[in-house]
Write an enzyme that holds these catalytic residues in place. Structure first.
Site, PDB file in Angstrom:
ATOM      1  N   ARG A 198     -12.836  18.319   3.338  1.00 34.61           N
ATOM      2  CA  ARG A 198     -12.272  17.207   2.413  1.00 34.61           C
ATOM      3  C   ARG A 198     -13.174  16.079   3.021  1.00 34.61           C
ATOM      4  NH1 ARG A 198      -9.482  13.186  -0.185  1.00 34.61           N
ATOM      5  NH2 ARG A 198      -9.768  12.867  -2.493  1.00 34.61           N
ATOM      6  N   GLU A 242      -4.378  14.025  -0.069  1.00 36.70           N
ATOM      7  CA  GLU A 242      -4.151  13.510   1.620  1.00 36.70           C
ATOM      8  C   GLU A 242      -2.602  13.376   1.427  1.00 36.70           C
ATOM      9  OE1 GLU A 242      -6.113   9.451   1.051  1.00 36.70           O
ATOM     10  OE2 GLU A 242      -7.925  10.191  -0.002  1.00 36.70           O
ATOM     11  N   HIS A 261     -15.340   8.747  -3.588  1.00 38.79           N
ATOM     12  CA  HIS A 261     -14.575   7.770  -3.421  1.00 38.79           C
ATOM     13  C   HIS A 261     -14.272   6.539  -2.262  1.00 38.79           C
ATOM     14  CE1 HIS A 261     -11.278   8.938  -0.394  1.00 38.79           C
ATOM     15  NE2 HIS A 261     -11.319   7.318   0.122  1.00 38.79           N
ATOM     16  N   GLU A 273     -10.434   1.578   7.295  1.00 41.01           N
ATOM     17  CA  GLU A 273      -9.015   1.305   6.297  1.00 41.01           C
ATOM     18  C   GLU A 273      -9.242   0.068   5.671  1.00 41.01           C
ATOM     19  OE1 GLU A 273      -6.957   3.766   5.523  1.00 41.01           O
ATOM     20  OE2 GLU A 273      -6.534   2.259   4.220  1.00 41.01           O
ATOM     21  N   TRP A 274     -10.438   0.534   5.048  1.00 40.32           N
ATOM     22  CA  TRP A 274     -10.813  -0.576   3.882  1.00 40.32           C
ATOM     23  C   TRP A 274     -10.492  -1.878   4.142  1.00 40.32           C
ATOM     24  CZ3 TRP A 274     -13.999   2.052   1.842  1.00 40.32           C
ATOM     25  CH2 TRP A 274     -14.219   3.569   1.817  1.00 40.32           C
ATOM     26  N   TRP A 305      -4.134  13.147   5.630  1.00 45.37           N
ATOM     27  CA  TRP A 305      -5.557  12.257   5.861  1.00 45.37           C
ATOM     28  C   TRP A 305      -4.958  12.354   7.307  1.00 45.37           C
ATOM     29  CZ3 TRP A 305      -9.389  10.596   3.158  1.00 45.37           C
ATOM     30  CH2 TRP A 305     -10.121   8.963   3.902  1.00 45.37           C
ATOM     31  N   ASN A 319      -2.675  13.007  -3.773  1.00 47.07           N
ATOM     32  CA  ASN A 319      -2.582  11.793  -2.640  1.00 47.07           C
ATOM     33  C   ASN A 319      -1.298  11.786  -2.753  1.00 47.07           C
ATOM     34  OD1 ASN A 319      -5.419  12.953  -1.832  1.00 47.07           O
ATOM     35  ND2 ASN A 319      -5.918  10.747  -3.073  1.00 47.07           N
ATOM     36  N   GLN A 354     -15.674   5.590   5.207  1.00 49.01           N
ATOM     37  CA  GLN A 354     -14.697   5.134   5.878  1.00 49.01           C
ATOM     38  C   GLN A 354     -15.424   5.988   7.564  1.00 49.01           C
ATOM     39  OE1 GLN A 354     -11.429   6.486   3.187  1.00 49.01           O
ATOM     40  NE2 GLN A 354     -10.458   5.334   4.575  1.00 49.01           N
ATOM     41  N   ASN A 392     -11.613  10.191  -6.246  1.00 51.60           N
ATOM     42  CA  ASN A 392     -10.690  10.200  -5.387  1.00 51.60           C
ATOM     43  C   ASN A 392     -10.204   8.433  -6.046  1.00 51.60           C
ATOM     44  OD1 ASN A 392      -8.978  10.149  -3.039  1.00 51.60           O
ATOM     45  ND2 ASN A 392      -9.383   7.876  -2.979  1.00 51.60           N
ATOM     46  N   GLU A 393      -8.936   8.337  -6.302  1.00 47.33           N
ATOM     47  CA  GLU A 393      -8.326   8.121  -6.631  1.00 47.33           C
ATOM     48  C   GLU A 393      -8.053   6.290  -7.943  1.00 47.33           C
ATOM     49  OE1 GLU A 393      -6.361   6.067  -3.051  1.00 47.33           O
ATOM     50  OE2 GLU A 393      -4.618   7.955  -2.572  1.00 47.33           O
ATOM     51  N   TYR A 402       1.950   9.425   0.014  1.00 47.70           N
ATOM     52  CA  TYR A 402       2.137   8.921   1.414  1.00 47.70           C
ATOM     53  C   TYR A 402       3.418   8.353   0.916  1.00 47.70           C
ATOM     54  CZ  TYR A 402      -2.810   8.703   2.786  1.00 47.70           C
ATOM     55  OH  TYR A 402      -3.702   9.678   2.985  1.00 47.70           O
TER      56      TYR A 402
HETATM   57  O1  LIG Z   1      -4.218   4.520   3.486  1.00 50.67           O
HETATM   58  C1  LIG Z   1      -5.128   5.601   3.761  1.00 50.67           C
HETATM   59  C2  LIG Z   1      -5.636   6.430   2.536  1.00 50.67           C
HETATM   60  C3  LIG Z   1      -6.629   6.140   2.464  1.00 50.67           C
HETATM   61  O2  LIG Z   1      -7.629   5.667   3.788  1.00 50.67           O
HETATM   62  C4  LIG Z   1      -8.345   6.816   1.802  1.00 50.67           C
HETATM   63  O3  LIG Z   1      -9.498   6.157   1.532  1.00 50.67           O
HETATM   64  C5  LIG Z   1      -7.781   6.863   0.357  1.00 50.67           C
HETATM   65  O4  LIG Z   1      -7.705   7.996  -0.394  1.00 50.67           O
HETATM   66  C6  LIG Z   1      -5.969   6.008   0.543  1.00 50.67           C
HETATM   67  N1  LIG Z   1      -5.378   6.629  -1.038  1.00 50.67           N
HETATM   68  C7  LIG Z   1      -4.158   5.940  -0.267  1.00 50.67           C
HETATM   69  C8  LIG Z   1      -2.785   6.501  -1.520  1.00 50.67           C
HETATM   70  N2  LIG Z   1      -2.814   5.444  -2.309  1.00 50.67           N
HETATM   71  C9  LIG Z   1      -3.161   3.771  -1.978  1.00 50.67           C
HETATM   72  C10 LIG Z   1      -2.025   3.408  -2.608  1.00 50.67           C
HETATM   73  C11 LIG Z   1      -1.886   1.702  -2.567  1.00 50.67           C
HETATM   74  C12 LIG Z   1      -2.733   0.822  -2.074  1.00 50.67           C
HETATM   75  C13 LIG Z   1      -4.470   1.899  -1.698  1.00 50.67           C
HETATM   76  C14 LIG Z   1      -4.244   3.053  -1.561  1.00 50.67           C
HETATM   77  C15 LIG Z   1      -3.852   6.693   0.962  1.00 50.67           C
HETATM   78  N3  LIG Z   1      -4.982   6.167   1.613  1.00 50.67           N
END
Ligand SMILES: OC[C@@H]1[C@@H](O)[C@H](O)[C@@H](O)c2nc(CNc3ccccc3)cn21
Length: 447
Positions: free
Chosen positions: A80, A354, A124, A408-409, A401, A294, A23, A168-169, A296
């Site tokens: 991180r 995050e 990640h 942003e992917w 974060w 993480n 990213q 990561n996730e 949000y």
């Molecule tokens: O979307 C913000 C960030 C992303 O930039 C990070 O690389 C990643 O670790 C990250 N995870 C989430 C929360 N999880 C999530 C839930 C649904 C779809 C995608 C991410 C948010 N984010």
């Protein structure tokens, strides 16, 4: 109404900010690096909303010294970041690329000179494309590929990194990469997804075992958690909430903390759900040192039988505040989530690895970026984190974060989470008001 009472976090609470390699770094093929699956995926037509790729991103691979200086300006105590596997092992395994290791040694040296504690994530989402072409995480050998990669990093960088995270996730890799096809590798397979999840957790466990043999410091797993609510009091929506909770929140944590997967998963995947070896499930219980969470948002769920697992859909809440990601601003969900983890999984040490929000920020003007909504998002979630500590959660630190606006992917560059604005045409960095707010929080160790 903003609660104005001041709060103070425990002495030694760790304050940081987070990014990830694909990213922010750019230069994905520089100095002998091999392509990752995200390099491959982002170059596919229509894969990324704005046609963006990680080819340049924040140019952090070249501007890392400037960015460490920014971290010092913010008073960060920790940073991180993630390591690009394909910089270290261009083919994913075998031949090591010394220049790839050298980049992370330079970054680590600048961080340590600045008094900033490195927190390195091994994976990640950016898997070497060479391994993706051998089946990626759907290949049972992926866990061993990962363990060999981890072993190299612990041996080569271990003396400079006190906090490691294996993955990561993993949920997002499975859900977005293998169920919905919106992340690399872009698959939609009810047969692959459960095996990918299982191999990711096997990889995590073998990575922890490699750490126990060669590592220094502490190692953990980073998961994304969202509290699930029912859209109505009806039984169908309550069941949908329970399935959504099992699917996102319990799948991976039950695996590594309890050595079993929720029964709801076998029910919702049906004939697609495999029979996993008992020896595998025992491996998953390899103990680790901390949980990275993480957080949000929350989601409110109703029954949606026509949808893939978990056969649920989220319902927008009238009158609630939403970020540019379409995520409800719900700080109380953070307290609830932290309490749930404490109660269900035996009070593990936790870092919030995050937390942050995408809002449509104005361009910098006279060296300033006014982002009041992000300031209030952070304030509310820091209060919620402090409430969890008051309720007895063993919360050790918080990483915002993100340090920088970044890639942003699948959404490209339009969604900005940074404490620091990046003008991608000039690569100029401007600390936002939220960055100065966070600097003051760190200086006060509280609000
Ligand atoms: O979307 C913000 C960030 C992303 O930039 C990070 O690389 C990643 O670790 C990250 N995870 C989430 C929360 N999880 C999530 C839930 C649904 C779809 C995608 C991410 C948010 N984010």
């Amino acid at each position: 109404m903003t609660d104005s009472s001041s709060i103070r976090f425990p002495d030694g609470f760790l304050w940081g900010a987070a990014t990830s390699a694909y990213q922010v770094e750019g230069s994905p093929l520089a100095d002998g690096a091999g392509p990752s699956n995200w390099h491959h995926f982002s170059h596919q037509p229509d894969a990324i909303a704005d046609g963006g790729t990680g080819d340049v991103a924040c140019d952090h691979y070249r501007r890392y010294e400037e960015d460490v200086a920014l971290m010092r300006q913010l008073g960060l105590q920790a940073y991180r970041f993630s390591v690009s596997w394909s910089r270290i092992l261009p083919e994913g395994r075998g031949r090591i690329n010394p220049a790839g290791l050298d980049f992370y040694r330079r970054l680590l040296d600048r961080l340590l000179e600045a008094g900033i504690q490195p927190c390195a994530t091994l994976f990640h989402w950016d898997l070497p494309q060479a391994l993706q072409e051998q089946g990626g995480w759907a290949n049972r050998d992926s866990a061993n590929w990962f363990a060999d990669y981890a072993h190299i990093l612990f041996r080569e960088l271990g003396d400079k990194v006190p906090l490691w995270a294996t993955l990561n996730e993993p949920w997002v890799v499975v859900n977005d990469g293998y169920m919905h096809g919106v992340h690399a590798p872009g698959h939609r397979s009810l047969d692959e997804a459960p095996w990918v999840a299982h191999n990711l957790l096997r990889a995590h466990a073998l990575g922890v075992q490699a750490f126990r043999a060669d590592g220094q410091g502490q190692i953990g797993l980073v998961v994304n958690l969202e509290p699930k609510y029912a859209a109505s009091v009806g039984p169908d929506d309550a069941a949908a909430m329970s399935r959504a909770h099992a699917y996102m929140n319990r799948w991976f944590l039950d695996g590594v903390m309890l050595g079993s997967y929720p029964d709801e998963l076998a029910e919702m995947f049906g004939q697609h759900w495999p029979r996993f070896d008992l020896a595998d499930m025992a491996l998953l219980l390899e103990p680790f040192d901390f949980l990275g969470i993480n957080y949000y948002t929350r989601s409110v769920n109703r029954d949606a039988p026509q949808n893939p697992p978990p056969h649920a859909e989220s319902v927008r809440q009238e009158g609630a505040e939403y970020t540019e990601m379409g995520w409800e601003v719900f700080p109380e969900g953070l307290t609830r989530t932290l309490q749930w983890v404490k109660q269900r999984y035996g009070d593990p040490p936790i870092y919030i690895t995050e937390n942050g929000a995408a809002f449509a920020d104005p361009p910098a003007h006279n060296g300033r970026v006014a982002d009041p909504r992000r300031v209030e998002y952070l304030r509310g979630h820091l209060r919620a984190a402090h409430e969890a500590i008051r309720l007895g959660v063993n919360l050790k630190g918080y990483f915002a974060w993100s340090l920088l606006d970044n890639f942003e992917w699948s959404l490209g560059y339009a969604k900005t989470f940074g404490l620091v604005q990046v003008d991608f045409s000039s690569q100029r960095r401007t600390i936002k008001d939220s960055g100065y707010f966070y600097r003051d929080v760190i200086a006060r160790n509280g609000l």
